[in-house]
Write a protein that holds these residues in place. Structure first.
Motif, PDB file in Angstrom:
ATOM      1  N   GLY A  54      -7.001   5.782   2.799  1.00 57.69           N
ATOM      2  CA  GLY A  54      -7.285   7.038   2.121  1.00 57.69           C
ATOM      3  C   GLY A  54      -5.889   7.941   2.521  1.00 57.69           C
ATOM      4  O   GLY A  54      -4.889   7.473   2.434  1.00 57.69           O
ATOM      5  N   LYS A  65      -2.684   9.564   3.828  1.00 57.27           N
ATOM      6  CA  LYS A  65      -1.627   8.810   4.712  1.00 57.27           C
ATOM      7  C   LYS A  65      -1.691   9.287   5.921  1.00 57.27           C
ATOM      8  O   LYS A  65      -0.882   8.469   6.926  1.00 57.27           O
ATOM      9  N   ALA A  99      -3.569   2.234  -3.419  1.00 52.80           N
ATOM     10  CA  ALA A  99      -4.422   1.532  -4.071  1.00 52.80           C
ATOM     11  C   ALA A  99      -4.982   2.807  -5.180  1.00 52.80           C
ATOM     12  O   ALA A  99      -5.667   2.447  -6.036  1.00 52.80           O
ATOM     13  N   ARG A 100      -5.148   3.948  -4.470  1.00 48.67           N
ATOM     14  CA  ARG A 100      -5.886   5.166  -5.556  1.00 48.67           C
ATOM     15  C   ARG A 100      -5.097   5.150  -6.931  1.00 48.67           C
ATOM     16  O   ARG A 100      -5.783   5.639  -7.911  1.00 48.67           O
ATOM     17  N   GLY A 160      -2.149   4.911   5.033  1.00 48.03           N
ATOM     18  CA  GLY A 160      -2.702   5.287   3.679  1.00 48.03           C
ATOM     19  C   GLY A 160      -3.877   4.324   3.160  1.00 48.03           C
ATOM     20  O   GLY A 160      -4.167   4.373   2.024  1.00 48.03           O
ATOM     21  N   ARG A 161      -3.833   3.276   3.838  1.00 53.03           N
ATOM     22  CA  ARG A 161      -4.695   2.068   3.399  1.00 53.03           C
ATOM     23  C   ARG A 161      -6.305   2.614   3.011  1.00 53.03           C
ATOM     24  O   ARG A 161      -6.815   2.265   2.064  1.00 53.03           O
ATOM     25  N   ASP A 193       3.576   7.419  -0.189  1.00 48.33           N
ATOM     26  CA  ASP A 193       3.226   7.430   1.232  1.00 48.33           C
ATOM     27  C   ASP A 193       4.089   7.174   2.315  1.00 48.33           C
ATOM     28  O   ASP A 193       3.877   7.287   3.409  1.00 48.33           O
ATOM     29  N   LEU A 238      -9.703  -0.282   0.884  1.00 48.35           N
ATOM     30  CA  LEU A 238      -8.560  -0.332   0.255  1.00 48.35           C
ATOM     31  C   LEU A 238      -8.221   1.223  -0.088  1.00 48.35           C
ATOM     32  O   LEU A 238      -7.600   1.581  -0.686  1.00 48.35           O
ATOM     33  N   GLY A 239      -9.137   2.240   0.692  1.00 53.47           N
ATOM     34  CA  GLY A 239      -9.117   3.576   0.157  1.00 53.47           C
ATOM     35  C   GLY A 239      -9.432   4.034  -1.270  1.00 53.47           C
ATOM     36  O   GLY A 239      -8.955   4.596  -1.833  1.00 53.47           O
ATOM     37  N   ASP A 257       0.753  -1.238   0.076  1.00 49.91           N
ATOM     38  CA  ASP A 257       0.087  -0.076  -0.204  1.00 49.91           C
ATOM     39  C   ASP A 257       0.937   1.294  -0.125  1.00 49.91           C
ATOM     40  O   ASP A 257       0.265   2.090  -0.356  1.00 49.91           O
ATOM     41  N   PHE A 310     -12.962  -1.708  -7.571  1.00 45.50           N
ATOM     42  CA  PHE A 310     -13.412  -0.314  -7.887  1.00 45.50           C
ATOM     43  C   PHE A 310     -14.815  -0.219  -8.718  1.00 45.50           C
ATOM     44  O   PHE A 310     -14.882   0.529  -9.671  1.00 45.50           O
TER      45      PHE A 310
END
Lengths: 167, 422
Positions: free
Chosen positions: B390, B392, A25-26, B387-388, A43, B364-365, A20, B67
């Protein structure tokens, strides 16, 4: 990977660097290596992706690549120009993924302990030798099992299966 | 010398009488799965391998759950690539919106994963199916492409760790608490490359859904797979679901284990994994005053019917705290329908919770519940990495559904007995 010599600057991180933080993931709707690479380690170390230079080497402690199975993680590392990852140990899915996509990885706790960010490393993938040019110390990584050597020698799993299919 | 259940399943799938830890083997797979994040890369690799047809259209499952419903154009295009591939290959188990659920709740519910199976998935939580006495493990997209092309994968036979649980669980303590406690004791790489074999009286007493929750998080201890033995509860759960015959394997009494761990869980309190590792675990009474902005109940870890029941029991006649967003996301449409039928949907909506369509989104954000900098979430999901969910600088606290629902009511991390009075 046979016999190839890599040389680059070390980026040293701690243990449990998870997928992550390697690639959040974004960004996972992308599949392109370079695009993923532009967010690599964002991050954990926001400056990394903009400062890393081609050939640099990530050096990290235990359990590198833990968490998700996203192959985007080794792709992001390749995509930002990193030539190889040296860690005290790797999480298992990351280990497979790295071999499958042709990202060189080496397991060597001693080299990790003996390296700090900014050191220059020279890695011989053929012999598994890691030389810290800044300290003058040399380390020996764990050898790969024969079957994995075969996959590596073929350049990754895609070519291994290609051969099996006779395609 | 005997073999463990994991070794027996692996031996069976490579056509041998026995295998030993450390051996590299090629095994046949009963089911290969991927989702909308991992399938696009797998399809690319499948083509690059020169493969034309999947090894068996009945044994490849594609699940658009991460998603999806598509959060943006890029996600929509990934889903479209996956859908086109499913149609081209005539895949029998592609699940479209309205029928799709969170993969690791959906596939067992559909009876597609069974005891004795060897299942590989391009998703790390594929280890969930071990709850049914199957060998299942997560891999990357290229491995999955090999599985789709050849119907086999290479594996290193893992050493096994035997984890034995004794004691009768206190009220509000569930499978999630057992596995968080275990990861807290072992660390996030305590079972790295190994098989976690769960047994003991406390496991016998646990529901199959609770076992799914435990197997789901085996990967959070670094394990290759988590596995349970088949018992009357497993057989009852499979009744009416299993679509084919299955084969039950058992560990031999003289099987060899790399490690044996004993847990007395009779006095165990509900557990909380604090940021930013699933191993950073404390009993709920020791976490102190932690205000909460968001509560997430659901996911492949705790999106089961009994998790929804726990949430409904606690939220019945109560209100979600005005400072809290409470998002409930059941594992599958069938579970959601059952929630309506049993009146739980009304309870949750009356309490001020949001009930989402089944998706991996917030875990998972991805979407449907991303957190901002400085925000804190209590979540029944499986990871609380930086950050998982959203930003960090957000924080995720992992708990079971009871603590999550109770915390939604009070607005801080709370033992359910404080809300329920017992």
């Amino acid at each position: 990977m046979r016999g190839s010599l890599l040389e680059g600057k070390a980026w040293r991180y701690g243990r449990d660097v998870d997928t992550d933080v390697i690639i959040p993931a974004r960004y996972l709707t992308a599949t392109d290596e370079r695009e993923l690479g532009s967010h690599c380690l964002e991050d954990l170390d926001a400056a990394f992706a903009s400062k890393v230079e081609k050939g640099d080497i990530i050096v990290a402690e235990e359990n590198f690549g833990s968490g998700s199975s996203r192959e985007h993680a080794p792709l992001a590392i390749k995509g930002c120009g990193v030539s190889c990852v040296v860690a005290s140990s790797f999480a298992r899915i990351f280990y497979r993924n790295a071999i499958n996509v042709g990202l060189p990885i080496l397991e060597c706790p001693e080299a990790v302990q003996g390296t700090k960010t900014g050191d220059r490393l020279r890695v011989d993938l053929g012999s598994g030798t890691i030389e810290n040019l800044s300290t003058g110390k040399t380390y020996q990584a764990q050898p790969f099992p024969d079957f994995m050597r075969e996959i590596i020698a073929l350049g990754g799993l895609v070519d291994y299966v290609r051969r099996r299919l006779g395609a | 010398m005997g073999m463990t259940i994991t070794e027996k399943i692996l031996a069976f799938h490579c056509g041998r009488d026995e295998v030993r830890p450390g051996e590299l083997i090629n095994v046949g797979v009963d089911l290969a799965l991927a989702n909308d994040i991992t399938a696009p890369l797998a399809i690319e690799a499948f083509r690059a391998m020169g493969a034309e047809r999947v090894f068996d259209p009945a044994r490849v499952a594609l699940v658009p759950d991460h998603f999806a419903p598509a959060r943006d154009i890029a996600a929509a295009e990934n889903c479209a690539r996956m859908r086109a591939f499913a149609r081209e290959q005539g895949l029998q188990h592609y699940f479209e919106m309205g029928r799709v659920g969170i993969e690791h709740v959906l596939l067992p519910e559909e009876g597609l994963v069974l005891p004795g199976d060897l299942v590989v998935g391009a998703d790390s939580h594929t280890c969930t199916y071990g709850a049914l006495g199957a060998f299942s493990t997560g891999m990357g997209s290229t491995d999955l492409a090999m599985a789709m092309a050849l119907g086999e994968v290479w594996l290193r036979v893992p050493e096994s760790v035997l984890l034995e649980y004794h004691g009768e669980l206190k009220p509000w303590v569930c499978g999630k608490d057992l596995i968080l406690h275990t990861i807290g004791a072992m660390g996030v790489d305590g079972a790295r490359y190994r098989a976690m074999e769960f047994r003991g009286p406390a496991i016998d007493a646990l529901s199959v859904q609770g076992r799914f929750t435990m197997a789901n998080m085996a990967v959070e201890a670094g394990a290759k797979n988590g596995i349970f033995h088949v018992d009357a509860k497993t057989r009852a759960w499979l009744e009416g679901r299993a679509r084919r015959d299955y084969r039950v394997f058992e560990s031999d009494p003289d099987a060899s284990y790399a490690e044996r761990l004993l847990f007395d869980v009779g006095g165990l309190e509900p557990q909380v994994a604090l940021p930013h590792l699933p191993s950073n675990v404390k009993p709920v009474s020791e976490v102190g005053e932690i205000p909460v902005d968001q509560v997430v109940i659901g996911s492949c870890t705790n999106g089961w019917l009994e998790d929804m029941e726990t949430a409904a029991r606690i939220l019945e006649g109560r209100q979600v705290h005005p400072h809290v967003r409470c998002i409930v996301f059941p594992g599958t449409p069938r579970i959601k329908r059952e929630m309506i039928r049993r009146g739980w949907m009304d309870i949750l909506l009356s309490a001020g919770a949001v009930v989402s369509t089944p998706t991996c989104g917030p875990c998972l954000g991805g979407h449907m519940g991303v957190i901002a900098a400085g925000e804190r979430a209590v979540s029944t999901t499986n990871r609380n990495f930086v950050g998982r969910m959203g930003h960090k600088e957000g924080e995720v606290y992992l708990t079971g559904p009871a603590v999550a629902a109770a915390s939604a009511v009070t607005g801080r991390i709370t033992h359910p007995r404080e809300v329920m009075g017992r």
